[in-house]
Design an enzyme around this catalytic site. Sequence first.
Site, PDB file in Angstrom:
ATOM      1  N   CYS A 125       0.889  -1.157   0.000  1.00 65.29           N
ATOM      2  CA  CYS A 125       0.000   0.000   0.000  1.00 65.29           C
ATOM      3  C   CYS A 125       0.930   1.209   0.000  1.00 65.29           C
ATOM      4  O   CYS A 125       2.064   1.097  -0.470  1.00 65.29           O
ATOM      5  CB  CYS A 125      -0.975  -0.026   1.184  1.00 65.29           C
ATOM      6  N   ALA A 126       0.507   2.336   0.488  1.00 66.81           N
ATOM      7  CA  ALA A 126       1.356   3.525   0.451  1.00 66.81           C
ATOM      8  C   ALA A 126       2.590   3.358   1.343  1.00 66.81           C
ATOM      9  O   ALA A 126       3.718   3.573   0.912  1.00 66.81           O
ATOM     10  CB  ALA A 126       0.562   4.763   0.854  1.00 66.81           C
TER      11      ALA A 126
END
Length: 188
Positions: A131-132
Amino acid sequence: MNSRYSYRSSLLRGPLQRGSHPLSVFELEKILYTGKYIRNNADEVWPGLYLGNQEIAANKGELSRMRITHILNATHSRFRGGEEYYRGMHILYMGIDAQDCPTFDMSVHFYPAADFIHKALRGRGKILVHCAVGVSRSATLVLAYLMIYHHMTLVEAINTVKDKRGIIPNRGFLRQLLELDSDLKGKH
């Protein structure tokens, strides 16, 4: 010894078995805070399964060096690339447009993501779940995979991952994982 103290200290020492005292989100957070603090862009948290961030996912050279064959992107959107970004690299891609928000229903993605991870590993591939930052959305999907396919309790899954990579799923995701844990207890 105080039974409350011994229960809490047993949580920090090792996994809780199915059928034991139900956990709260607060107790899960205490367990998570005892894990590894410093993170790399990606860490192997299970054989062939890497948990990482957007930076590693964008580094084609590093992905090739790591021999990544599958990518599960928990921040998929039209702004973060996608399958086309990896064209020509022989990487199978799955994208989930998840928000790191306690009200986001990540549970609808638990089984499809776990199936994708399992197929990658069963075929002797290497998968990056990202994810980020690689601590909440992607970590939640990895925990669900370990619970679904390796029959771990939520605490066992957390203990498996947290010593390899610092993770902290948001409170909403922890609640959803507790529900998954409860559902799986009924099946075993």
